[in-house]
Design a protein around this motif. Structure first.
Motif, PDB file in Angstrom:
ATOM      1  N   LYS A   1       0.751  -1.069   0.037  1.00 29.18           N
ATOM      2  CA  LYS A   1       0.123  -0.079  -0.092  1.00 29.18           C
ATOM      3  C   LYS A   1       0.741   1.254  -0.095  1.00 29.18           C
ATOM      4  O   LYS A   1       0.314   2.209  -0.644  1.00 29.18           O
ATOM      5  CB  LYS A   1      -1.003   0.005   1.264  1.00 29.18           C
ATOM      6  N   VAL A   2       2.157   1.173   0.510  1.00 33.80           N
ATOM      7  CA  VAL A   2       2.747   2.350   0.749  1.00 33.80           C
ATOM      8  C   VAL A   2       3.871   2.601   0.161  1.00 33.80           C
ATOM      9  O   VAL A   2       4.238   3.577  -0.395  1.00 33.80           O
ATOM     10  CB  VAL A   2       3.291   2.427   2.300  1.00 33.80           C
ATOM     11  N   LEU A   3       4.615   1.471  -0.270  1.00 33.58           N
ATOM     12  CA  LEU A   3       5.831   1.492  -0.976  1.00 33.58           C
ATOM     13  C   LEU A   3       5.698   0.887  -2.526  1.00 33.58           C
ATOM     14  O   LEU A   3       4.820  -0.077  -2.868  1.00 33.58           O
ATOM     15  CB  LEU A   3       6.928   0.689  -0.428  1.00 33.58           C
ATOM     16  N   SER A   4       6.535   1.389  -3.419  1.00 27.68           N
ATOM     17  CA  SER A   4       6.597   0.749  -4.913  1.00 27.68           C
ATOM     18  C   SER A   4       7.416  -0.533  -4.538  1.00 27.68           C
ATOM     19  O   SER A   4       7.877  -0.971  -3.697  1.00 27.68           O
ATOM     20  CB  SER A   4       7.331   1.649  -5.804  1.00 27.68           C
ATOM     21  N   GLU A   5       7.437  -1.435  -5.709  1.00 24.50           N
ATOM     22  CA  GLU A   5       7.948  -2.671  -5.806  1.00 24.50           C
ATOM     23  C   GLU A   5       9.505  -2.486  -5.644  1.00 24.50           C
ATOM     24  O   GLU A   5      10.117  -3.385  -4.980  1.00 24.50           O
ATOM     25  CB  GLU A   5       7.860  -3.472  -7.221  1.00 24.50           C
ATOM     26  N   SER A   6      10.330  -1.670  -6.192  1.00 23.64           N
ATOM     27  CA  SER A   6      11.615  -1.414  -5.977  1.00 23.64           C
ATOM     28  C   SER A   6      11.861  -0.809  -4.400  1.00 23.64           C
ATOM     29  O   SER A   6      12.749  -1.492  -4.079  1.00 23.64           O
ATOM     30  CB  SER A   6      12.244  -0.520  -6.938  1.00 23.64           C
ATOM     31  N   GLU A   7      11.110  -0.052  -3.912  1.00 32.40           N
ATOM     32  CA  GLU A   7      11.242   0.309  -2.625  1.00 32.40           C
ATOM     33  C   GLU A   7      10.749  -0.856  -1.627  1.00 32.40           C
ATOM     34  O   GLU A   7      11.602  -1.014  -0.580  1.00 32.40           O
ATOM     35  CB  GLU A   7      10.155   1.417  -2.286  1.00 32.40           C
ATOM     36  N   ILE A   8       9.873  -1.959  -2.010  1.00 35.68           N
ATOM     37  CA  ILE A   8       9.754  -2.886  -1.088  1.00 35.68           C
ATOM     38  C   ILE A   8      10.986  -3.756  -0.982  1.00 35.68           C
ATOM     39  O   ILE A   8      11.377  -4.298   0.075  1.00 35.68           O
ATOM     40  CB  ILE A   8       8.754  -3.932  -1.619  1.00 35.68           C
ATOM     41  N   GLU A   9      11.714  -3.844  -2.234  1.00 34.22           N
ATOM     42  CA  GLU A   9      12.690  -4.629  -2.202  1.00 34.22           C
ATOM     43  C   GLU A   9      14.143  -4.283  -1.211  1.00 34.22           C
ATOM     44  O   GLU A   9      14.551  -5.086  -0.618  1.00 34.22           O
ATOM     45  CB  GLU A   9      13.371  -5.033  -3.771  1.00 34.22           C
ATOM     46  N   LEU A  10      14.116  -2.844  -1.334  1.00 38.64           N
ATOM     47  CA  LEU A  10      15.273  -2.169  -0.590  1.00 38.64           C
ATOM     48  C   LEU A  10      14.739  -2.244   0.759  1.00 38.64           C
ATOM     49  O   LEU A  10      15.634  -2.508   1.792  1.00 38.64           O
ATOM     50  CB  LEU A  10      15.336  -0.860  -1.212  1.00 38.64           C
ATOM     51  N   ALA A  11      13.556  -2.062   1.323  1.00 39.42           N
ATOM     52  CA  ALA A  11      13.037  -1.956   2.487  1.00 39.42           C
ATOM     53  C   ALA A  11      13.325  -3.296   3.102  1.00 39.42           C
ATOM     54  O   ALA A  11      13.447  -3.548   4.507  1.00 39.42           O
ATOM     55  CB  ALA A  11      11.464  -1.427   2.718  1.00 39.42           C
TER      56      ALA A  11
ATOM     57  N   LEU B   1      15.510  -5.626   2.451  1.00 38.96           N
ATOM     58  CA  LEU B   1      16.894  -5.745   2.815  1.00 38.96           C
ATOM     59  C   LEU B   1      17.406  -4.903   4.125  1.00 38.96           C
ATOM     60  O   LEU B   1      18.112  -5.357   4.864  1.00 38.96           O
ATOM     61  CB  LEU B   1      17.774  -5.480   1.646  1.00 38.96           C
ATOM     62  N   ALA B   2      16.976  -3.672   4.015  1.00 37.10           N
ATOM     63  CA  ALA B   2      17.423  -2.729   5.002  1.00 37.10           C
ATOM     64  C   ALA B   2      16.835  -2.976   6.364  1.00 37.10           C
ATOM     65  O   ALA B   2      17.315  -2.862   7.419  1.00 37.10           O
ATOM     66  CB  ALA B   2      17.124  -1.250   4.564  1.00 37.10           C
ATOM     67  N   PHE B   3      15.603  -3.277   6.577  1.00 37.37           N
ATOM     68  CA  PHE B   3      14.767  -3.753   7.754  1.00 37.37           C
ATOM     69  C   PHE B   3      14.753  -5.195   8.055  1.00 37.37           C
ATOM     70  O   PHE B   3      13.820  -5.421   9.060  1.00 37.37           O
ATOM     71  CB  PHE B   3      13.567  -2.742   7.790  1.00 37.37           C
ATOM     72  N   SER B   4      15.262  -5.979   7.314  1.00 35.80           N
ATOM     73  CA  SER B   4      15.311  -7.446   7.871  1.00 35.80           C
ATOM     74  C   SER B   4      13.971  -8.000   7.727  1.00 35.80           C
ATOM     75  O   SER B   4      13.470  -8.807   8.563  1.00 35.80           O
ATOM     76  CB  SER B   4      15.771  -7.455   9.162  1.00 35.80           C
ATOM     77  N   LEU B   5      13.136  -7.258   6.730  1.00 33.87           N
ATOM     78  CA  LEU B   5      11.920  -8.178   6.670  1.00 33.87           C
ATOM     79  C   LEU B   5      11.752  -9.366   5.987  1.00 33.87           C
ATOM     80  O   LEU B   5      12.487  -9.542   4.950  1.00 33.87           O
ATOM     81  CB  LEU B   5      10.985  -7.009   5.806  1.00 33.87           C
ATOM     82  N   LYS B   6      10.890 -10.060   6.321  1.00 34.13           N
ATOM     83  CA  LYS B   6      10.779 -11.351   5.686  1.00 34.13           C
ATOM     84  C   LYS B   6       9.161 -11.680   5.225  1.00 34.13           C
ATOM     85  O   LYS B   6       8.219 -11.294   5.967  1.00 34.13           O
ATOM     86  CB  LYS B   6      11.486 -12.468   6.540  1.00 34.13           C
ATOM     87  N   PRO B   7       9.134 -12.298   4.157  1.00 30.44           N
ATOM     88  CA  PRO B   7       7.551 -12.827   3.737  1.00 30.44           C
ATOM     89  C   PRO B   7       6.941 -13.479   4.863  1.00 30.44           C
ATOM     90  O   PRO B   7       5.492 -13.113   4.916  1.00 30.44           O
ATOM     91  CB  PRO B   7       7.551 -13.600   2.445  1.00 30.44           C
ATOM     92  N   ASN B   8       7.496 -14.344   5.427  1.00 34.25           N
ATOM     93  CA  ASN B   8       6.609 -14.879   6.699  1.00 34.25           C
ATOM     94  C   ASN B   8       6.790 -14.224   8.171  1.00 34.25           C
ATOM     95  O   ASN B   8       6.506 -15.106   9.150  1.00 34.25           O
ATOM     96  CB  ASN B   8       7.199 -16.613   6.766  1.00 34.25           C
ATOM     97  N   GLY B   9       7.360 -13.260   7.908  1.00 36.19           N
ATOM     98  CA  GLY B   9       7.608 -12.352   9.410  1.00 36.19           C
ATOM     99  C   GLY B   9       8.919 -12.641  10.082  1.00 36.19           C
ATOM    100  O   GLY B   9       9.407 -13.672   9.633  1.00 36.19           O
TER     101      GLY B   9
END
Length: 744
Positions: free
Chosen positions: A390-400, A402-410
């Motif tokens: 909702k908030v970020l673009s696809e490229s921003e999601i990829e960077l976010a 990596l930067a914030f250690s986000l995982k698809p399953n949490g």
């Protein structure tokens, strides 16, 4: 001691049997007359004449209660008289702005008619904010400990019209039918015993309160003559043994960040009297805990501030409230600990946190920020895939990711979330350094940094959109003093005169805004609300002033530090006992509480000992030395068995029984400034008291002081004897290290 409710539950069967043996059973009217504490008098006021008074509350949290249908009263000296003339108990709702429950539970109390009516029709209902009355937070801690419950807010405390607690109930995290049950049952029990035997309730609560006061007054005054240096050595060894890389839960105060413990561990790193093994463990603990603080979710990666507490043993799922006190404590730890361990990451984080304090906390100003709406809502502090899309673009999601250690399953572990409430959700962390992120994306570090700033702004804007916050503009004197001390640490660690200038400006602001011409130091700025300062306000303001004197050798700061502690001794000392938390005239509850334990980050008695010992060393004033010795006697036995809870006291004990005094001459020269910087290094400053060669009249006279010279030099004294002198940093380092490690 358990509350009278406990006694009544136990005694009820026996009372019933006794009544059967009586030859002549008294009438119900006779029993009521015998048991009525107010026998022969009638209530002159009724509860329905009370109006909600919280529109005049001192803090933003208190003013939130002004819209409630319950006629909440201010917690002031009039509350006891209001209960007396109505002949009812007091129901005190003890709240904290850092607890979301403190407001949400109150809203639910008003919305649920069955609870609301039971409370407002039987008691004089009052609200207290522990930011205004910090001693109530300490009291709640002790009350809940008596019933083997953790300290939590809000807590309900029923009291007699004399201010003695009858019963108490922590209701944090309660809602719905559970809240109905606990409130109605507890309220019914209190009202039943009050109506059936008010005489017993009042007299027993008074007696129970007397026992509580006795425990507060002197748990350990029967002497322990352990030397202060021995307490420090024992305490530091105990603390170093608490740390292992497999167990990060080194604090025992309900999740608060253990900055006092970390500060003590930092002191153990360079101390030459400790074994190499202990010093190594202290260093490992300081650097590893700091690394986790910086990278894990306890740091708000969007703002740079730190959350004040955690929900579980690790720091992956914090409680999402922030306060200025935490930022100042951590900035000081990062700067001092980073300097001691030669850790650039810690020093850099401390420098950044000082900027966050200046730009985000003081500029507004704010003392705390807490969510009023659900902090676990997606996009507030917890992030899921839908929020990202909702908030970020696809490229921003990829960077976010990596930067914030986000995982698809949490990324929230099962240990932190055993019930799976946050399944497939994430908290923000920074485990991957910027160069590695840039390499993974095949971009420059500058380009990645620019994109990350845009991502941060978008996520922060979404958080503000979905989350309602409570922000408190009033900053307590002790919190402001912590900021000054953090800035002094920054000036020393970074050799930055601009930071020292900011510390001086803030110290002048405290003197101007927090001191009433006739009443003295205030808890809050006197232009808004004059509230008599508490023990910790006096001690921390005096410590900040003394540290400014030692950083600048400007005698006005030593004078103000002395003035503050003289005022504290006048207002807070009583009957040869340690300093209490507040002036007697302002004590609504007739308890002289002494804060020995590390409750809400540190012990006020430990902090008082720290400043009194230094002032006594520098001035030779018996009044300071006598109170420092009294506090040391009171705390020493407890410190031997519980070093974590008394780390602030043990830090002051690092000075030993015969503290070292360093006298700097020729400070105006470049060489003098270099020597002064060495003296103020966190490697040495905890173990010495620093003074200038141009002696102010209030300082203690010392024999053998070398003749005043234009050349910069430092003379070191112990027990009024000259131990040696140095004219360059290398010789001074050698001299201080040798004398600090020397056994007394």
């Amino acid at each position: 001691m358990p509350s009278p409710l406990k006694y009544l539950i136990i005694m009820a069967p026996f009372l019933g049997v006794a009544s059967c043996d009586s030859k002549k059973k008294p009438s119900r009217e006779d029993r009521r007359s015998e048991n009525d504490f107010f026998n022969g008098s009638t209530a002159t006021e009724t509860l329905d004449t009370l109006q909600n008074e919280l529109n005049r509350g001192e803090t933003e949290l208190l003013r939130k209660f002004a819209v409630d249908t319950i006629p909440w009263q201010k917690w002031d000296s009039a509350i006891l008289e209001k209960a007396r003339v109505r002949q009812t108990p007091i129901l005190l709702y003890v709240a904290s702005g850092l607890s979301e429950d403190s407001r949400s539970v109150a809203v639910e109390l008003c919305e649920r008619k069955a609870i609301r009516d039971a409370l407002m029709n039987e008691s004089v209902c009052a609200v207290a904010d522990i930011q205004v009355n910090p001693e109530l937070g300490i009291l709640v801690h002790h009350l809940n400990d008596e019933i083997n419950q953790p300290t939590s807010f809000p807590t309900l405390v029923w009291m007699t019209h004399e201010g003695s607690p009858i019963a108490w109930l922590p209701i944090s995290r309660a809602s719905g039918r559970k809240l109905d049950a606990v409130i109605n049952n507890s309220s019914a029990m209190v009202n039943d015993i009050w109506k059936s035997d008010s005489r017993y309730t009042v007299s027993h609560s008074r007696m129970d309160n007397g026992r509580r006061q006795a425990r507060f007054d002197s748990p350990s005054l029967v002497g322990d003559d352990s030397s202060r240096m021995q307490i420090f050595r024992t305490g530091t060894r105990g603390l170093s043994a608490l740390y292992s890389e497999f167990d990060r839960n080194i604090d025992h105060t309900g999740g608060l960040i253990p900055t006092s413990t970390l500060e003590l561990l930092s002191l153990g790193v360079p101390h030459p009297a400790l074994t190499t093994q202990v010093r190594t463990k202290c260093s490992l603990a300081v650097k590893e805990v700091a690394r986790q603080l910086i990278s894990e979710a306890l740091r708000d990666q969007l703002t740079g501030s730190y959350f004040y507490a955690r929900r579980n043993a690790d720091w992956s799922l914090p409680i999402f409230s922030m306060n200025l006190k935490t930022q100042a404590n951590l900035a000081r730890f990062f700067l001092n600990g980073g300097t001691i361990t030669n850790n650039n990451e810690m020093i850099s984080e401390g420098k950044n946190l000082l900027k966050v304090i200046e730009n985000d906390w003081l500029a507004r100003p704010r003392s705390y920020i807490a969510p009023l709406s659900n902090p676990d809502r997606d996009g507030s502090f917890i992030i899921d895939g839908d929020t990202l899309k909702k908030v970020l673009s696809e490229s921003e999601i990829e960077l976010a990711s990596l930067a914030f250690s986000l995982k698809p399953n949490g990324n929230i572990s099962a240990t932190a979330d055993p019930l799976g409430i946050f399944y497939q959700k994430n908290t923000l962390r920074r485990n991957m350094p910027l160069p590695r992120i840039a390499s993974r994306l095949n971009q420059s570090e500058e380009a990645v940094s620019t994109q990350l700033e845009q991502i941060r702004k978008k996520l922060l804007a979404h958080r503000k959109e979905v989350t309602e916050f409570l922000s408190e503009p009033l900053i307590a004197a002790e919190t402001f003093a912590r900021v000054v001390r953090a800035q002094i640490s920054g000036a020393n660690a970074l050799s930055d005169d601009a930071i020292l200038a900011k510390a001086l400006n803030n110290a002048f602001l405290i003197r101007k805004s927090y001191v009433h011409p006739s009443e003295g130091l205030s808890l809050f700025p006197v232009a808004s609300h004059f509230i008599p300062a508490r023990s910790k306000d006096y001690s921390l303001c005096a410590l900040a002033a003394l540290e400014l004197y030692q950083a600048t050798l400007d005698a006005q700061w030593l004078q103000w530090s002395t003035t503050l502690m003289d005022e504290a001794l006048e207002k807070l000392s009583r009957n040869e006992l340690p300093l209490r938390e507040l002036p007697k005239s302002d004590a609504i509850i007739p308890l002289a509480i002494h804060n020995r334990n590390m409750i809400f980050s540190d012990s006020s008695l430990g902090t008082s000992h720290h400043i009194l010992l230094q002032l006594g060393t520098l001035t030779g004033a018996e009044r300071f030395n006598d109170m420092a010795d009294l506090i040391a006697k009171d705390l020493s036995r407890l410190a031997q068995t519980s070093p974590v809870n008394h780390s602030d006291f043990i830090i002051s004990c690092a000075r030993g029984d015969s503290p070292l005094v360093a006298i700097l001459q020729g400070r105006e020269s470049a060489e003098g400034k270099t020597l002064l910087k060495t003296l103020n290094s966190p490697k040495f400053s905890p173990y010495i008291s620093i003074r200038g060669g141009n002696t102010p009249t209030l300082l203690k006279e010392l024999p053998q002081i070398p003749e005043l010279s234009e050349n910069a030099s430092v003379a070191l004294f112990r027990d009024n004897k000259l131990l040696g002198s140095a004219t360059n940093p290398k010789d001074l380092d050698r001299l201080l290290s040798a004398e600090i490690s020397r056994k007394e």
